[in-house]
Write a protein that holds these residues in place. Structure first.
Motif, PDB file in Angstrom:
ATOM      1  N   LEU A  33       0.833  -1.194   0.000  1.00 54.46           N
ATOM      2  CA  LEU A  33       0.000   0.000   0.000  1.00 54.46           C
ATOM      3  C   LEU A  33       0.868   1.244   0.000  1.00 54.46           C
ATOM      4  O   LEU A  33       1.985   1.258   0.518  1.00 54.46           O
ATOM      5  CB  LEU A  33      -0.911   0.010   1.227  1.00 54.46           C
ATOM      6  CG  LEU A  33      -1.953  -1.113   1.314  1.00 54.46           C
ATOM      7  CD1 LEU A  33      -2.698  -1.041   2.627  1.00 54.46           C
ATOM      8  CD2 LEU A  33      -2.919  -1.043   0.141  1.00 54.46           C
ATOM      9  N   THR A  34       0.303   2.292  -0.558  1.00 60.52           N
ATOM     10  CA  THR A  34       1.001   3.579  -0.556  1.00 60.52           C
ATOM     11  C   THR A  34       0.801   4.249   0.799  1.00 60.52           C
ATOM     12  O   THR A  34       0.055   3.779   1.668  1.00 60.52           O
ATOM     13  CB  THR A  34       0.446   4.466  -1.667  1.00 60.52           C
ATOM     14  OG1 THR A  34      -0.948   4.690  -1.401  1.00 60.52           O
ATOM     15  CG2 THR A  34       0.598   3.797  -3.035  1.00 60.52           C
ATOM     16  N   LEU A  35       1.470   5.365   0.947  1.00 58.47           N
ATOM     17  CA  LEU A  35       1.350   6.102   2.209  1.00 58.47           C
ATOM     18  C   LEU A  35      -0.072   6.611   2.427  1.00 58.47           C
ATOM     19  O   LEU A  35      -0.591   6.601   3.556  1.00 58.47           O
ATOM     20  CB  LEU A  35       2.336   7.272   2.222  1.00 58.47           C
ATOM     21  CG  LEU A  35       3.828   6.881   2.236  1.00 58.47           C
ATOM     22  CD1 LEU A  35       4.697   8.126   2.100  1.00 58.47           C
ATOM     23  CD2 LEU A  35       4.162   6.120   3.506  1.00 58.47           C
ATOM     24  N   GLU A  36      -0.693   7.053   1.383  1.00 61.84           N
ATOM     25  CA  GLU A  36      -2.063   7.551   1.516  1.00 61.84           C
ATOM     26  C   GLU A  36      -3.008   6.428   1.917  1.00 61.84           C
ATOM     27  O   GLU A  36      -3.889   6.605   2.766  1.00 61.84           O
ATOM     28  CB  GLU A  36      -2.517   8.181   0.202  1.00 61.84           C
ATOM     29  CG  GLU A  36      -1.728   9.444  -0.163  1.00 61.84           C
ATOM     30  CD  GLU A  36      -2.183  10.015  -1.498  1.00 61.84           C
ATOM     31  OE1 GLU A  36      -3.045   9.358  -2.131  1.00 61.84           O
ATOM     32  OE2 GLU A  36      -1.703  11.097  -1.877  1.00 61.84           O
ATOM     33  N   GLU A  37      -2.793   5.244   1.293  1.00 62.87           N
ATOM     34  CA  GLU A  37      -3.657   4.117   1.625  1.00 62.87           C
ATOM     35  C   GLU A  37      -3.418   3.659   3.063  1.00 62.87           C
ATOM     36  O   GLU A  37      -4.363   3.282   3.776  1.00 62.87           O
ATOM     37  CB  GLU A  37      -3.396   2.978   0.644  1.00 62.87           C
ATOM     38  CG  GLU A  37      -3.887   3.300  -0.774  1.00 62.87           C
ATOM     39  CD  GLU A  37      -3.533   2.212  -1.758  1.00 62.87           C
ATOM     40  OE1 GLU A  37      -2.714   1.340  -1.357  1.00 62.87           O
ATOM     41  OE2 GLU A  37      -4.060   2.215  -2.877  1.00 62.87           O
ATOM     42  N   SER A  42      -5.199   3.462   8.691  1.00 58.19           N
ATOM     43  CA  SER A  42      -5.071   3.804  10.115  1.00 58.19           C
ATOM     44  C   SER A  42      -6.281   4.592  10.608  1.00 58.19           C
ATOM     45  O   SER A  42      -6.686   4.483  11.766  1.00 58.19           O
ATOM     46  CB  SER A  42      -3.787   4.596  10.344  1.00 58.19           C
ATOM     47  OG  SER A  42      -3.838   5.820   9.619  1.00 58.19           O
ATOM     48  N   ARG A  43      -6.864   5.399   9.683  1.00 57.19           N
ATOM     49  CA  ARG A  43      -8.068   6.135  10.087  1.00 57.19           C
ATOM     50  C   ARG A  43      -9.295   5.240  10.137  1.00 57.19           C
ATOM     51  O   ARG A  43     -10.224   5.486  10.897  1.00 57.19           O
ATOM     52  CB  ARG A  43      -8.316   7.293   9.111  1.00 57.19           C
ATOM     53  CG  ARG A  43      -7.299   8.426   9.239  1.00 57.19           C
ATOM     54  CD  ARG A  43      -7.828   9.696   8.579  1.00 57.19           C
ATOM     55  NE  ARG A  43      -8.175   9.486   7.193  1.00 57.19           N
ATOM     56  CZ  ARG A  43      -7.312   9.636   6.177  1.00 57.19           C
ATOM     57  NH1 ARG A  43      -6.052   9.963   6.409  1.00 57.19           N
ATOM     58  NH2 ARG A  43      -7.715   9.443   4.938  1.00 57.19           N
ATOM     59  N   LEU A  44      -9.298   4.190   9.310  1.00 52.49           N
ATOM     60  CA  LEU A  44     -10.457   3.301   9.271  1.00 52.49           C
ATOM     61  C   LEU A  44     -10.478   2.315  10.435  1.00 52.49           C
ATOM     62  O   LEU A  44     -11.541   1.791  10.779  1.00 52.49           O
ATOM     63  CB  LEU A  44     -10.488   2.533   7.947  1.00 52.49           C
ATOM     64  CG  LEU A  44     -10.809   3.364   6.700  1.00 52.49           C
ATOM     65  CD1 LEU A  44     -10.690   2.509   5.445  1.00 52.49           C
ATOM     66  CD2 LEU A  44     -12.200   3.961   6.797  1.00 52.49           C
ATOM     67  N   ASN A  45      -9.334   2.000  11.002  1.00 52.71           N
ATOM     68  CA  ASN A  45      -9.318   1.039  12.123  1.00 52.71           C
ATOM     69  C   ASN A  45     -10.180   1.499  13.308  1.00 52.71           C
ATOM     70  O   ASN A  45     -10.976   0.712  13.841  1.00 52.71           O
ATOM     71  CB  ASN A  45      -7.879   0.799  12.572  1.00 52.71           C
ATOM     72  CG  ASN A  45      -7.126  -0.093  11.580  1.00 52.71           C
ATOM     73  OD1 ASN A  45      -7.736  -0.952  10.935  1.00 52.71           O
ATOM     74  ND2 ASN A  45      -5.821   0.114  11.451  1.00 52.71           N
TER      75      ASN A  45
END
Length: 320
Positions: A33-37, A42-45
């Protein structure tokens, strides 16, 4: 039922979302995954954690709702449906003519119940007002009691102070009475005093009085051979003589009255004897004339001072 269906749809959507997330998490593509992904992951967890908690809460709510639904269905089938059938049977069996009468009776009962309720409410309000009034009165009485207790404490303190002052005054009074007795004894020892003795020496101070007393004592020493109580004895004897003279006058007056009484009694006695003798003499003449035909008899009173009887002592009614 619509709310239950909506909740079920939400639960299914959440479950499908969770399954998709689990599938994605099971893949080993994190390193690719890229940094944005990764940042998005991390925000979705936290969102996933929140959704899990929401899912559990919805599941528990669903269980409670289903339990409540079963209870309502049981109540509907056991109680309400049966009550509905009973009411339908009553309505079907009821006569159309008796229904208004029953309705009117029920309305009358309702009115009476309302009137009874109003009366009970009025009585309750009156009782509440009375209780409030008694409560206020009790508070006033408590306040008065506290005031009286404070006043009683003050009075007790005042009484104690007064008792102490009274005790001191009584002690001072006893001391002054002893001094007064001593002074009166000294005054009696001095003998009779002039009438203006107290007024004459009232305005003199102690030193002047002591000087006068010393001078008087020196002068009295010159008359030590004279009876100092002669004047008192003369006054006492004079008073006794006046009392005896008054007593003698009273006795003389009593003696005169007694003599007058004796004279009056003697006169009454002589009159009574003379009156009795005249009656006896008259009766004697009558009896004697009856006993002795042609005879006459007389009774004569002999007086001690005369020694013999005369015509003056004869009864006035006797024949000459």
């Amino acid at each position: 039922e619509k709310s239950l269906a909506n909740i079920r749809n939400q639960i299914e959507q959440i479950q499908s979302g969770i399954a998709m997330k689990n599938d994605e998490m099971g893949t080993e593509l994190i390193d690719q995954l890229t940094l944005e992904e990764r940042d998005l992951l991390s925000r979705l967890n936290p969102e996933i954690t929140r959704l899990k908690e929401k899912f559990l809460s919805c599941k528990n709510s669903r269980i409670e709702i289903e339990t409540r639904k079963e209870e309502l269905e049981n109540n509907l089938s056991t109680n309400l449906m049966r009550r509905q059938k009973e009411l339908e049977a009553i309505i079907s069996s009821a006569d159309s003519k008796t229904l208004p009468v029953e309705v009117e009776a029920k309305e009358q009962e309702l009115k009476e119940s309302k009137r009874t309720l109003d009366e009970a409410t009025t009585v309750l309000k009156a009782n509440v007002d009375a209780i409030n009034a008694h409560t206020r009165q009790m508070e006033q009485l408590k306040k008065q009691r506290d005031d009286l207790k404070a006043l009683e404490a003050n009075l007790e303190q005042t009484v104690q102070d007064g008792a102490k002052d009274l005790e001191q005054l009584m002690s001072s009074r006893s001391t002054y009475l002893v001094k007064q007795d001593e002074c009166m004894k000294k005054i009696r020892d001095l003998g009779s005093l002039p009438a203006d003795a107290f007024e004459t020496y009232k305005r003199k101070n102690k030193k002047q009085l002591q000087k006068l007393l010393y001078d008087c004592n020196e002068q009295l020493k010159q008359f030590s051979h004279v009876n100092q109580k002669a004047l008192d004895q003369y006054v006492n004897f004079t008073e006794q003589r006046e009392q005896l003279q008054r007593r003698r006058a009273e006795l003389d007056a009593g003696d005169e009255k007694i003599r007058e009484l004796i004279s009056v009694l003697d006169q009454r006695k002589d009159e009574s004897i003379e009156r009795t003798f005249k009656g006896v003499a008259r009766h004697f003449r009558e009896v004697f004339s009856e006993l002795v035909q042609g005879g006459h008899g007389y009774l004569v009173m002999m007086k001690k001072k005369d020694g013999d009887a005369g015509d003056d002592d004869m009864d006035e009614d006797a024949p000459r």
